[in-house]
Design an enzyme around this catalytic site. Structure first.
Site, PDB file in Angstrom:
ATOM      1  N   ILE A   1      49.327  38.553  33.613  1.00  0.00           N
ATOM      2  CA  ILE A   1      50.007  37.973  32.387  1.00  0.00           C
ATOM      3  C   ILE A   1      50.622  36.699  32.586  1.00  0.00           C
ATOM      4  O   ILE A   1      50.881  36.010  31.511  1.00  0.00           O
ATOM      5  CB  ILE A   1      51.111  39.227  32.004  1.00  0.00           C
ATOM      6  CG1 ILE A   1      51.430  38.997  30.519  1.00  0.00           C
ATOM      7  CG2 ILE A   1      52.192  39.043  32.803  1.00  0.00           C
ATOM      8  CD1 ILE A   1      52.093  40.349  30.009  1.00  0.00           C
TER       9      ILE A   1
ATOM     10  N   GLU B   1      55.952  42.576  43.574  1.00  0.00           N
ATOM     11  CA  GLU B   1      56.809  42.984  42.641  1.00  0.00           C
ATOM     12  C   GLU B   1      56.601  44.333  41.766  1.00  0.00           C
ATOM     13  O   GLU B   1      57.509  45.128  41.283  1.00  0.00           O
ATOM     14  CB  GLU B   1      56.857  42.085  41.262  1.00  0.00           C
ATOM     15  CG  GLU B   1      57.390  40.612  41.582  1.00  0.00           C
ATOM     16  CD  GLU B   1      56.967  39.652  40.480  1.00  0.00           C
ATOM     17  OE1 GLU B   1      56.418  40.005  39.436  1.00  0.00           O
ATOM     18  OE2 GLU B   1      57.006  38.544  40.764  1.00  0.00           O
TER      19      GLU B   1
ATOM     20  N   HIS C   1      47.552  46.164  44.788  1.00  0.00           N
ATOM     21  CA  HIS C   1      46.555  45.423  44.147  1.00  0.00           C
ATOM     22  C   HIS C   1      46.422  44.202  44.806  1.00  0.00           C
ATOM     23  O   HIS C   1      47.267  43.684  45.566  1.00  0.00           O
ATOM     24  CB  HIS C   1      47.331  45.018  42.588  1.00  0.00           C
ATOM     25  CG  HIS C   1      48.751  44.469  42.877  1.00  0.00           C
ATOM     26  ND1 HIS C   1      49.815  45.020  43.023  1.00  0.00           N
ATOM     27  CD2 HIS C   1      48.999  43.150  42.743  1.00  0.00           C
ATOM     28  CE1 HIS C   1      50.769  44.336  43.207  1.00  0.00           C
ATOM     29  NE2 HIS C   1      50.499  43.092  42.924  1.00  0.00           N
TER      30      HIS C   1
HETATM   31  P1  5GP Z   1      52.994  41.198  43.310  1.00  0.00           P
HETATM   32  O1  5GP Z   1      54.049  40.301  43.167  1.00  0.00           O
HETATM   33  O2  5GP Z   1      53.526  42.781  42.862  1.00  0.00           O
HETATM   34  O3  5GP Z   1      51.893  41.119  44.294  1.00  0.00           O
HETATM   35  O4  5GP Z   1      52.437  41.035  41.739  1.00  0.00           O
HETATM   36  C1  5GP Z   1      52.409  41.421  40.647  1.00  0.00           C
HETATM   37  C2  5GP Z   1      51.817  40.741  39.544  1.00  0.00           C
HETATM   38  O5  5GP Z   1      51.681  41.370  38.422  1.00  0.00           O
HETATM   39  C3  5GP Z   1      52.627  39.303  39.072  1.00  0.00           C
HETATM   40  O6  5GP Z   1      51.758  38.416  39.218  1.00  0.00           O
HETATM   41  C4  5GP Z   1      52.799  39.620  37.583  1.00  0.00           C
HETATM   42  O7  5GP Z   1      52.574  38.259  36.831  1.00  0.00           O
HETATM   43  C5  5GP Z   1      51.791  40.544  37.222  1.00  0.00           C
HETATM   44  N1  5GP Z   1      52.226  41.535  36.179  1.00  0.00           N
HETATM   45  C6  5GP Z   1      53.446  42.192  36.108  1.00  0.00           C
HETATM   46  N2  5GP Z   1      53.600  42.697  34.897  1.00  0.00           N
HETATM   47  C7  5GP Z   1      52.466  42.545  34.099  1.00  0.00           C
HETATM   48  C8  5GP Z   1      51.935  43.204  32.955  1.00  0.00           C
HETATM   49  O8  5GP Z   1      52.515  43.992  32.224  1.00  0.00           O
HETATM   50  N3  5GP Z   1      50.604  42.840  32.754  1.00  0.00           N
HETATM   51  C9  5GP Z   1      49.766  41.856  33.750  1.00  0.00           C
HETATM   52  N4  5GP Z   1      48.479  41.687  33.000  1.00  0.00           N
HETATM   53  N5  5GP Z   1      50.178  41.326  34.702  1.00  0.00           N
HETATM   54  C10 5GP Z   1      51.477  41.757  34.969  1.00  0.00           C
END
Ligand code: 5GP
Length: 114
Positions: free
Chosen positions: A33, A97, A102
């Site tokens: 997103i 986050e 993932h």
């Molecule tokens: P992390 O920091 O956990 O590795 O990455 C989480 C990612 O998920 C972030 O880059 C954020 O932009 C993405 N993200 C968070 N909420 C959503 C959502 O509701 N939809 C999508 N498509 N991506 C999300």
């Protein structure tokens, strides 16, 4: 221990909208997103595993699928030759986050430090 639902598990079940580009029994891939590159795809395990610290041997097939799907998507996006970056964040210092394993696939432009 009861595993908590995540935003990603709701996307996997199509309860929250996302631009899903691939899904099978083990993983689901969709556009981030908040993209940090021309293409920023998230490839998520369908099973909720909070962090890499929680993986077990029985998860190896599913975790390997993250790579085979990354390779497939990079070819489809036409970025496999020029290259791309794969990232998996674990816990606070890495900036994780969403506590649902993932892989980030970033590409389509020259990647500087992200
Ligand atoms: P992390 O920091 O956990 O590795 O990455 C989480 C990612 O998920 C972030 O880059 C954020 O932009 C993405 N993200 C968070 N909420 C959503 C959502 O509701 N939809 C999508 N498509 N991506 C999300």
């Amino acid at each position: 221990m009861k595993i908590k639902e995540t935003i990603f598990s709701k996307i996997i079940k199509h309860e929250i909208k996302a631009d899903i580009i691939y899904q099978d029994k083990l993983v689901t891939a969709f556009h981030n997103i908040n993209p940090k590159a021309k293409y920023h795809i998230l490839i998520v395990t369908n099973k909720i595993i909070p962090t890499v610290n929680c993986v077990t041997n029985s998860d190896e097939l599913m975790l390997g699928r993250l790579f085979t799907v990354a390779a497939k998507i990079s070819k489809e996006l036409g970025i496999s030759k020029n290259g791309y970056r794969l990232i998996v964040n674990c816990n606070a210092d890495a900036g994780q986050e969403i506590f649902h394993i993932h892989m980030h696939l970033l590409g389509g432009n020259l990647l500087k430090d992200i």
